[in-house]
Scaffold this active site. Structure first.
Site, short mmCIF file in Angstrom:
data_model
loop_
_atom_site.label_atom_id
_atom_site.label_comp_id
_atom_site.label_asym_id
_atom_site.label_seq_id
_atom_site.Cartn_x
_atom_site.Cartn_y
_atom_site.Cartn_z
CD GLU A 1 18.04 -22.55 -42.62
OE1 GLU A 1 17.99 -23.77 -42.43
OE2 GLU A 1 18.71 -22.04 -43.53
CG HIS B 1 17.24 -28.18 -44.64
ND1 HIS B 1 16.40 -27.54 -43.76
CD2 HIS B 1 18.25 -27.32 -44.91
CE1 HIS B 1 16.88 -26.32 -43.52
NE2 HIS B 1 18.02 -26.16 -44.19
CD GLU B 2 21.45 -27.71 -47.10
OE1 GLU B 2 21.51 -26.70 -47.83
OE2 GLU B 2 21.48 -27.63 -45.86
CG HIS C 1 17.70 -23.82 -48.43
ND1 HIS C 1 17.00 -22.83 -47.78
CD2 HIS C 1 18.47 -24.42 -47.47
CE1 HIS C 1 17.31 -22.84 -46.49
NE2 HIS C 1 18.20 -23.80 -46.27
#
Ligand SMILES: [Zn+2]
Length: 278
Positions: free
Chosen positions: A196, A133-134, A137
């Site tokens: 997100e 997820h990070e 980004h």
């Protein structure tokens, strides 16, 4: 200059500005990008250096080995296109001694993991969901969008001053927050709901192709919901709600499970054992 020529010049530079400022996210959304990727990488690198100086670094060998065991397959799962977007070959991975359940990734290929996330993301695949997820980004250049939006809101943040070390402490913190490194400075800027969701889906794809069971991403959000906690981690700091995220992740499971199976067949089968964290 005759008026017609003048008008043409204005139109041309306006068109150029639009070309420079607009990009498309990996999921097809228009993005406002006012920074060059090179400057974003430099901002990420400088922010990370600053954090390494100010936050205690976890030196425990077992904890570091575990985090690398999970993070490296994620960084290696990037496609050639994603790698070229990120623009760095090797990611720097640092474990910070910080009890908050958090992790972050910065432009320039930096991954920071707080020790506090390890007991919350209970399995290697759950930590892989966090890191995917990070890194998502970063791949989607959400930091650039956020710095660009802050620049508009502030009437021009002093990016050049930040890079040359001349920004005031307050402006410096704001830039670091926009880049994605603000948690320790009380400047945690939440990403938007759409960002997100994009990071969730990019992360799901990365973890699956790295050989981690994508279904564990849903288990992670269950744990997150159960852990509560006083300082919400980056990925809990904004909507969508845990329920919505779990539903969205589940709705993309059918396309990601085959990637996971294919990764396992090709020999990508990471098994990382979580260490005890005091
Ligand atoms: Zn996030």
């Amino acid at each position: 200059m005759n008026p017609l020529h003048y008008k043409k010049t204005i139109l041309t530079s306006a068109a150029l500005t639009v070309m420079v400022a607009c990009a498309t996210s990996p999921l097809g959304r228009n993005q406002l990008m006012l920074q060059s990727d090179g400057d974003m990488n430099k901002m990420g690198e400088q922010s990370f250096e600053e954090m390494k100086q100010k936050t205690p670094i976890e030196k425990d060998a077992a904890i570091n080995a575990y985090v690398r065991c999970v993070a490296l397959p994620i960084t290696r799962a990037l496609t050639a296109d994603q790698k070229s977007k990120v623009g760095v070959k090797d990611w720097e991975i640092v474990v910070f001694k910080d009890p908050t359940a958090n992790a972050f990734a910065l432009p320039g290929g930096k991954i920071g993991v707080h020790t506090g996330i390890i007991p919350v993301a209970k399995t290697d695949a759950q930590l892989a969901a966090v890191l995917g997820h990070e890194v998502g980004h970063v791949i989607a250049r959400h930091g650039n969008e956020r710095v660009s939006q802050s620049m508009l809101a502030q009437g021009g943040l002093v990016v050049a001053d930040f890079l040359s070390g001349k920004a005031s402490p307050e402006k410096k913190q704001m830039i670091m927050a926009a880049v994605g490194a603000g948690a320790q400075y009380g400047y945690l800027l939440p990403y938007g709901r759409t960002q997100e969701s994009e990071a969730d889906l990019i992360g799901l794809d990365l973890m699956s192709r790295a050989g981690f069971d994508p279904r564990q991403s849903v288990e992670l959000w269950k744990n997150m919901g159960a852990s509560g906690g006083s300082a919400p981690p980056e990925f809990m700091s904004t909507h969508p709600s845990g329920e919505t995220r779990m539903r969205d992740l589940n709705s993309h499971m059918a396309e990601n499970l085959p990637k996971y199976e294919a990764a396992k067949k090709s020999g990508l089968n990471p098994h990382c054992t979580p260490p005890a964290v005091k």
